[in-house]
Design an enzyme around this catalytic site. Structure first.
Site, PDB file in Angstrom:
ATOM      1  N   TYR A  34       0.823  -1.212   0.000  1.00 27.19           N
ATOM      2  CA  TYR A  34       0.000   0.000   0.000  1.00 27.19           C
ATOM      3  C   TYR A  34       0.858   1.263   0.000  1.00 27.19           C
ATOM      4  O   TYR A  34       0.346   2.361  -0.218  1.00 27.19           O
ATOM      5  CB  TYR A  34      -0.919   0.045   1.220  1.00 27.19           C
ATOM      6  CG  TYR A  34      -1.883  -1.118   1.359  1.00 27.19           C
ATOM      7  CD1 TYR A  34      -2.040  -2.066   0.347  1.00 27.19           C
ATOM      8  CD2 TYR A  34      -2.634  -1.274   2.525  1.00 27.19           C
ATOM      9  CE1 TYR A  34      -2.913  -3.133   0.501  1.00 27.19           C
ATOM     10  CE2 TYR A  34      -3.502  -2.345   2.672  1.00 27.19           C
ATOM     11  CZ  TYR A  34      -3.634  -3.264   1.662  1.00 27.19           C
ATOM     12  OH  TYR A  34      -4.499  -4.320   1.826  1.00 27.19           O
ATOM     13  N   HIS A  92       1.094 -11.750   2.097  1.00 28.38           N
ATOM     14  CA  HIS A  92       0.060 -11.007   1.370  1.00 28.38           C
ATOM     15  C   HIS A  92      -0.561 -11.805   0.220  1.00 28.38           C
ATOM     16  O   HIS A  92      -1.772 -11.767   0.002  1.00 28.38           O
ATOM     17  CB  HIS A  92       0.652  -9.704   0.842  1.00 28.38           C
ATOM     18  CG  HIS A  92      -0.363  -8.657   0.526  1.00 28.38           C
ATOM     19  ND1 HIS A  92      -0.045  -7.333   0.393  1.00 28.38           N
ATOM     20  CD2 HIS A  92      -1.697  -8.726   0.323  1.00 28.38           C
ATOM     21  CE1 HIS A  92      -1.129  -6.637   0.121  1.00 28.38           C
ATOM     22  NE2 HIS A  92      -2.145  -7.461   0.066  1.00 28.38           N
TER      23      HIS A  92
END
Length: 261
Positions: A34, A92
């Site tokens: 992010y 992730h």
């Protein structure tokens, strides 16, 4: 209920994290991908809340899944976040090259060192979840998956429940598409709520379920939290369950996604 930070504008992340904590959120979700861990850390420091009162999650991408690289990446995240530990560290996406057991071995070391409290995965298939759970020395804390009323995740949810593994829902509002759904709008009207609140309430009807809505509007924070207070009837839950479709997936990056169940 957690506060997600994916795709928040860089100059608003710290303000939104601080505002979310002020509103009552105590679970903040970020990731190296992010590119906002520094801003998330700043938001945590702005809030007048002790670190041990916040459940902080971050995630590491497969390019860092070789054991030494994984530990170095975790240390880099801690530095950017400005904290000595994270409450939850997730793999992730699954790696197509590094065996799951190798990366989980490094995660075990981070947990033993006190840098990570809990370990989990994200976007893992059923078989991959089982491999991770077998390799992890502590209970697998979560599989964070795309989950909203428009995707059919029945098999994954049932499997996680059978293993006692919590499910974390990212994109719980289907990137805004829940607002357009007639069934959700009708149920929302009956509860004097919004379709977004109904979608969140639906996720939270299941035991061991966490919803991670993301908003850049401070005025929506309280409404998202209030979704946890909405009690849906069995009939309403069944109607929402029926909305899930096999082609409802919205997050499916070609270079990262596994062969989904």
């Amino acid at each position: 209920m957690g506060f997600g930070t994916f795709q928040l504008a860089q100059d608003t992340v710290a303000d939104m994290v601080a505002a979310a904590l002020s509103e009552g959120f105590r679970h903040i979700d970020t990731a190296q991908a992010y590119d906002n861990e520094t801003q998330v850390g700043e938001g945590l420091r702005r809030a007048d809340i002790r670190r041990d009162e916040v459940f902080l999650t971050t995630k590491i991408l497969p390019e860092h899944f070789a054991p030494k690289a994984f530990i170095a990446a975790a240390d880099a995240s801690l530095k950017r976040l400005g904290t000595d530990y994270v409450d939850l560290l997730l793999l992730h996406w699954p790696s197509k090259e590094v065996p799951i057991s190798d990366t989980i071995g490094a995660l075990n070391d981070l947990i033993a060192a006190g840098k990570v409290r809990h370990g989990g995965v994200s976007n893992f298939t059923i078989d991959m979840v089982d491999q991770a759970q077998t390799a992890l020395n502590t209970p697998l804390a979560a599989n964070q998956i795309e989950l909203h009323p428009l995707i059919d995740q029945t098999r994954m949810i049932a499997h996680l429940a059978s293993k006692g593994i919590p499910v974390e829902a990212y994109s719980p509002l289907a990137q805004g598409k829940v607002m357009e759904n007639s069934t959700l709008r009708e149920i929302a009207a009956a509860h004097d709520a919004s379709p977004a609140q109904i979608a969140l309430a639906w996720i939270l009807t299941r035991p061991m379920s966490i919803a991670l809505p993301r908003t850049s509007n401070k005025n929506r924070l309280a409404g998202n939290l209030r979704a946890a207070e909405i009690v849906l009837s069995a009939g309403e839950v069944s109607r929402i369950d029926a909305l899930g479709a096999p082609d409802g997936r919205m997050v499916n990056p070609e270079t990262l996604a596994p062969l989904w169940d």
